[in-house]
Design a protein around this motif. Sequence first.
Motif, PDB file in Angstrom:
ATOM      1  N   ALA A  30     -25.525  -6.356  44.989  1.00 54.73           N
ATOM      2  CA  ALA A  30     -24.141  -5.503  45.949  1.00 54.73           C
ATOM      3  C   ALA A  30     -25.074  -5.295  47.323  1.00 54.73           C
ATOM      4  O   ALA A  30     -24.247  -5.549  48.011  1.00 54.73           O
ATOM      5  N   GLU A  31     -26.065  -4.278  46.637  1.00 58.42           N
ATOM      6  CA  GLU A  31     -26.908  -3.984  48.025  1.00 58.42           C
ATOM      7  C   GLU A  31     -27.522  -4.960  48.519  1.00 58.42           C
ATOM      8  O   GLU A  31     -27.364  -4.198  50.460  1.00 58.42           O
ATOM      9  N   ASP A  32     -28.155  -5.337  47.557  1.00 53.97           N
ATOM     10  CA  ASP A  32     -28.553  -6.697  48.605  1.00 53.97           C
ATOM     11  C   ASP A  32     -27.334  -7.340  49.932  1.00 53.97           C
ATOM     12  O   ASP A  32     -28.095  -7.608  51.357  1.00 53.97           O
ATOM     13  N   LEU A  33     -26.445  -7.854  48.982  1.00 54.96           N
ATOM     14  CA  LEU A  33     -25.696  -8.034  50.522  1.00 54.96           C
ATOM     15  C   LEU A  33     -25.611  -7.420  51.357  1.00 54.96           C
ATOM     16  O   LEU A  33     -24.952  -8.336  52.982  1.00 54.96           O
ATOM     17  N   VAL A  34     -24.856  -6.150  51.110  1.00 59.65           N
ATOM     18  CA  VAL A  34     -24.436  -4.704  51.936  1.00 59.65           C
ATOM     19  C   VAL A  34     -25.617  -5.314  53.363  1.00 59.65           C
ATOM     20  O   VAL A  34     -25.243  -5.116  54.533  1.00 59.65           O
ATOM     21  N   LEU A  35     -26.635  -4.883  52.842  1.00 65.11           N
ATOM     22  CA  LEU A  35     -28.095  -5.123  53.867  1.00 65.11           C
ATOM     23  C   LEU A  35     -28.091  -5.638  54.484  1.00 65.11           C
ATOM     24  O   LEU A  35     -28.334  -5.778  55.256  1.00 65.11           O
ATOM     25  N   ALA A  36     -28.103  -7.260  53.994  1.00 58.25           N
ATOM     26  CA  ALA A  36     -28.089  -7.612  54.324  1.00 58.25           C
ATOM     27  C   ALA A  36     -27.007  -8.673  55.731  1.00 58.25           C
ATOM     28  O   ALA A  36     -27.204  -9.037  56.703  1.00 58.25           O
ATOM     29  N   SER A  37     -25.917  -7.854  55.466  1.00 64.73           N
ATOM     30  CA  SER A  37     -24.492  -7.914  56.524  1.00 64.73           C
ATOM     31  C   SER A  37     -25.008  -6.256  57.555  1.00 64.73           C
ATOM     32  O   SER A  37     -24.518  -6.673  58.388  1.00 64.73           O
ATOM     33  N   GLY A  38     -25.986  -6.360  57.358  1.00 66.01           N
ATOM     34  CA  GLY A  38     -26.029  -4.866  58.567  1.00 66.01           C
ATOM     35  C   GLY A  38     -25.437  -3.942  57.659  1.00 66.01           C
ATOM     36  O   GLY A  38     -25.599  -2.992  58.841  1.00 66.01           O
ATOM     37  N   ARG A  39     -24.460  -3.600  57.177  1.00 59.07           N
ATOM     38  CA  ARG A  39     -23.867  -2.308  57.528  1.00 59.07           C
ATOM     39  C   ARG A  39     -24.654  -1.295  55.746  1.00 59.07           C
ATOM     40  O   ARG A  39     -26.048  -1.284  55.528  1.00 59.07           O
ATOM     41  N   ASP A  40     -23.704  -0.010  55.860  1.00 59.33           N
ATOM     42  CA  ASP A  40     -24.359   0.823  55.739  1.00 59.33           C
ATOM     43  C   ASP A  40     -24.025   0.472  54.169  1.00 59.33           C
ATOM     44  O   ASP A  40     -23.235   0.804  53.305  1.00 59.33           O
ATOM     45  N   ILE A  41     -25.142   1.659  52.722  1.00 63.26           N
ATOM     46  CA  ILE A  41     -25.159   1.492  52.009  1.00 63.26           C
ATOM     47  C   ILE A  41     -23.843   2.494  51.306  1.00 63.26           C
ATOM     48  O   ILE A  41     -24.087   3.620  51.152  1.00 63.26           O
ATOM     49  N   THR A  42     -22.649   2.463  51.632  1.00 59.97           N
ATOM     50  CA  THR A  42     -21.404   2.872  50.752  1.00 59.97           C
ATOM     51  C   THR A  42     -20.504   2.792  49.798  1.00 59.97           C
ATOM     52  O   THR A  42     -20.477   1.594  49.269  1.00 59.97           O
ATOM     53  N   PRO A  43     -19.698   3.614  48.977  1.00 58.21           N
ATOM     54  CA  PRO A  43     -19.036   2.764  47.455  1.00 58.21           C
ATOM     55  C   PRO A  43     -17.898   1.770  48.644  1.00 58.21           C
ATOM     56  O   PRO A  43     -17.811   0.700  48.254  1.00 58.21           O
ATOM     57  N   LYS A  44     -17.327   1.864  49.698  1.00 56.39           N
ATOM     58  CA  LYS A  44     -16.700   1.104  50.499  1.00 56.39           C
ATOM     59  C   LYS A  44     -17.206  -0.495  50.189  1.00 56.39           C
ATOM     60  O   LYS A  44     -16.905  -1.246  50.598  1.00 56.39           O
ATOM     61  N   ASN A  45     -18.536  -0.983  50.483  1.00 58.00           N
ATOM     62  CA  ASN A  45     -19.409  -1.443  51.450  1.00 58.00           C
ATOM     63  C   ASN A  45     -19.457  -2.313  50.081  1.00 58.00           C
ATOM     64  O   ASN A  45     -19.723  -3.268  49.880  1.00 58.00           O
ATOM     65  N   LEU A  46     -20.449  -1.310  48.923  1.00 58.06           N
ATOM     66  CA  LEU A  46     -20.143  -2.046  47.910  1.00 58.06           C
ATOM     67  C   LEU A  46     -19.062  -2.974  46.918  1.00 58.06           C
ATOM     68  O   LEU A  46     -19.389  -4.152  46.808  1.00 58.06           O
ATOM     69  N   LYS A  47     -17.945  -1.899  47.577  1.00 61.11           N
ATOM     70  CA  LYS A  47     -17.008  -2.737  46.633  1.00 61.11           C
ATOM     71  C   LYS A  47     -16.679  -4.159  47.595  1.00 61.11           C
ATOM     72  O   LYS A  47     -16.461  -4.927  46.989  1.00 61.11           O
ATOM     73  N   TRP A  48     -16.904  -4.493  48.539  1.00 62.57           N
ATOM     74  CA  TRP A  48     -16.315  -4.828  49.744  1.00 62.57           C
ATOM     75  C   TRP A  48     -17.484  -6.617  48.728  1.00 62.57           C
ATOM     76  O   TRP A  48     -17.723  -7.304  48.492  1.00 62.57           O
ATOM     77  N   ALA A  49     -18.966  -6.345  48.312  1.00 59.77           N
ATOM     78  CA  ALA A  49     -20.286  -7.065  48.158  1.00 59.77           C
ATOM     79  C   ALA A  49     -20.061  -7.684  46.875  1.00 59.77           C
ATOM     80  O   ALA A  49     -20.348  -8.520  46.452  1.00 59.77           O
TER      81      ALA A  49
END
Length: 66
Positions: A30-49
Amino acid sequence: MNAQSDSAPQREAVTPDSLLHTGSGGEVTAEDLVLASGRDITPKNLKWAERRLADDGPAALDKLLP
């Protein structure tokens, strides 16, 4: 004295095609996906990923990157 002029452009090595593409042959987190999308690693973005990975598997990363 050098046969090439100092003002002549230097040829750089060409990057092999295999290094230009990510490929999803390995584990994608999930962290890979968040970073590849250009987003910050946050709980909300990790759930999205995590949802994207659940839906698309490792191909989710390929869909974000060229």
